[in-house]
Design an enzyme around this catalytic site. Structure first.
Site, PDB file in Angstrom:
ATOM      1  CB  CYS A  19      43.022  24.682  64.768  1.00  0.00           C
ATOM      2  SG  CYS A  19      43.595  26.392  64.948  1.00  0.00           S
ATOM      3  CG  HIS A  28      40.780  26.792  61.516  1.00  0.00           C
ATOM      4  ND1 HIS A  28      40.535  26.363  62.808  1.00  0.00           N
ATOM      5  CD2 HIS A  28      40.541  25.717  60.716  1.00  0.00           C
ATOM      6  CE1 HIS A  28      40.142  25.106  62.781  1.00  0.00           C
ATOM      7  NE2 HIS A  28      40.142  24.682  61.538  1.00  0.00           N
ATOM      8  CG  HIS A  41      39.592  21.002  60.836  1.00  0.00           C
ATOM      9  ND1 HIS A  41      38.947  22.218  60.824  1.00  0.00           N
ATOM     10  CD2 HIS A  41      38.630  20.071  60.576  1.00  0.00           C
ATOM     11  CE1 HIS A  41      37.658  22.033  60.578  1.00  0.00           C
ATOM     12  NE2 HIS A  41      37.439  20.752  60.423  1.00  0.00           N
TER      13      HIS A  41
END
Length: 351
Positions: free
Chosen positions: A266, A313, A325
Site C-alpha cells: 500500500c 494502510h 490502493h
C-alpha cells in the site's frame, strides 16, 4: 483519470459500488448475499472473512514495521560508509601532519637548538639576533599550530569511531527488528492463505462478494454522514501526476515490501506515485501520517488517506469519493470507496 470524472459527483462512485455488488453472482435479485447458516461448531463464511481480514490487517502492520526497519537500515548503512570515508581522510591527514612535524623537528635539530643568550653572543649584531628570534617565534607558532591540528584530527577520529560503533549497534537492532517483522508478516499471510485454501471455489467467490458488500456498506455509511458534501477541490499539478501514476498501476498485484514496478504494497504504491510526481515522501504509511494533515472537506485528488488507528494502510484519493490502493496479498491495485475503511487522517504530500 478515465472513468473517474469529477462532474459526476460523489454519488457516481456509490452507484458503481452498488452495481458491482448487486450484479455479482447470486445478487442479481438486488438482495444482499447471505451465506447459509453454518453447521454447529463450524465457522460461518462471514466469520472466516473477518478472520482473514484481521490476519491481513496484522500482516499490514508488520509490513509497515518491516519497511521502516529496512529504510532505517539503509540510512545507517549509508552513514557508516560516510564515516568510513571521514576516517580514511582523517588518517591520511594525520600521516601528512606527522610528516610535517618530523620535518620541523629535524630542522630544529640541524639549527643546533641554541638558547637565546648563546645565539646573541654568537651573532654578528643585535639586529641579526632579533631577526633570528622573530623567525624562531614564527617557527614555534607553526609547530604549535601543527601539533594542535594533529590533536584535533586524532580527536575527530576517536569521535568517528564512537559514532561508527553506535551506528553499527543501531544497524544490528534494525536488522533484528526487520527479521522479526518479516517472520510476523509471513506467519500472518500463511495463516490467512491456509484459511482461504480450505474454502471451495464457490465459497471463495462468495467470500469476494462478502468483501465487496462490506466495503460498499462502509462507504454508504460514510457518505450518509455528509463527509463528501463540500469536497470538490481540484488537484494540484503534482497531484494530477501522482494520481495518473497510481491509477496506471491498477491490476498489478499486492506484494508486501514491494515498491514496483510490477507489484506494490500500500505505501509502496503511494510513495512511488509521489516520487513519479517529483516529490519524495516517506516509505511507510505510519511515516506518511506525519505529512501535513488536511480536513476531509479540503481533500483533493493526490492526497493520501491513512486508515485504521495504527495507520497500517494508506490509499490515494482520486476524486468522486474514490481512492486507489493496493489492498492486501491476493488482491490487485484497485479503486475503492474512500470511506470503505476507518479513516484516521488525510495528509497532503505537496502542502
Amino acid at each position: 483519470m478515465g472513468a473517474v470524472r469529477r462532474r459526476r459527483g460523489a454519488s457516481s462512485f456509490v452507484v458503481l459500488c452498488a452495481l458491482a455488488v448487486l450484479t455479482a453472482p447470486g445478487l442479481a435479485t438486488g438482495t444482499a448475499f447471505a451465506a447459509p447458516p453454518p453447521e454447529p461448531g463450524v465457522k460461518s463464511l462471514e466469520q472466516v472473512r473477518k478472520e482473514i481480514e484481521d490476519l491481513y490487517r496484522q500482516a499490514g502492520t508488520a509490513t509497515d514495521a518491516y519497511n521502516l526497519a529496512e529504510a532505517e537500515t539503509k540510512t545507517q548503512s549509508d552513514k557508516i560508509v560516510e564515516i568510513a570515508k571521514q576516517v580514511a581522510a582523517g588518517q591520511e591527514r594525520i600521516t601528512t601532519l606527522k610528516s610535517r612535524a618530523g620535518a620541523a623537528a629535524r630542522a630544529q635539530y640541524r639549527s643546533g637548538g641554541l638558547p637565546p643568550g648563546a645565539q646573541l653572543a654568537l651573532s654578528d649584531s643585535p639586529s641579526q639576533f632579533l631577526d633570528g628570534a622573530d623567525r624562531l617565534r614564527q617557527g614555534e607558532k607553526a609547530t604549535s599550530d601543527l601539533l594542535s591540528e594533529l590533536n584535533r584530527t586524532q580527536s575527530d577520529l576517536q569521535q568517528y569511531a564512537q559514532e561508527a560503533s553506535t551506528r553499527w549497534a543501531t544497524l544490528e537492532a534494525n536488522r533484528i527488528k526487520q527479521e522479526d517483522s518479516k517472520k510476523q508478516v509471513e506467519q500472518k499471510i500463511k495463516a490467512a492463505e491456509e484459511l482461504e485454501s480450505k474454502l471451495e471455489a464457490e465459497e471463495k467467490a462468495k467470500l469476494i462478494q462478502l468483501e465487496q458488500e462490506a466495503q460498499y456498506q462502509a462507504q454508504k455509511a460514510w457518505l450518509s454522514t455528509g463527509a463528501m458534501k463540500d469536497v470538490n477541490n481540484a488537484a494540484s499539478e503534482a497531484g494530477k501526476r501522482a494520481v495518473q501514476f497510481a491509477t496506471a498501476q491498477m491490476g498489478k498485484p499486492y506484494v508486501w515490501g514491494a515498491t514496483g514496478p510490477g507489484s506494490f504494497d500500500c505505501s509502496g504504491l503511494t510513495s512511488q506515485a509521489w516520487r513519479a510526481a517529483g516529490k519524495g515522501i516517506p516509505r511507510t504509511s505510519q511515516e506518511q501520517l506525519r505529512l501535513p494533515k488536511v480536513a476531509i472537506k479540503d481533500m483533493r485528488p493526490g492526497d493520501l488517506i491513512i486508515y485504521f488507528d495504527d495507520a497500517s494502510h494508506v490509499g490515494m484519493y482520486v476524486g468522486d469519493g474514490a481512492m486507489v490502493h493496493a489492498p492486501r496479498p491476493g488482491r490487485n491495485v484497485t479503486l475503492a470507496g474512500a470511506g470503505s475503511m476507518p479513516i484516521k487522517a488525510v495528509v497532503r504530500p505537496d502542502a
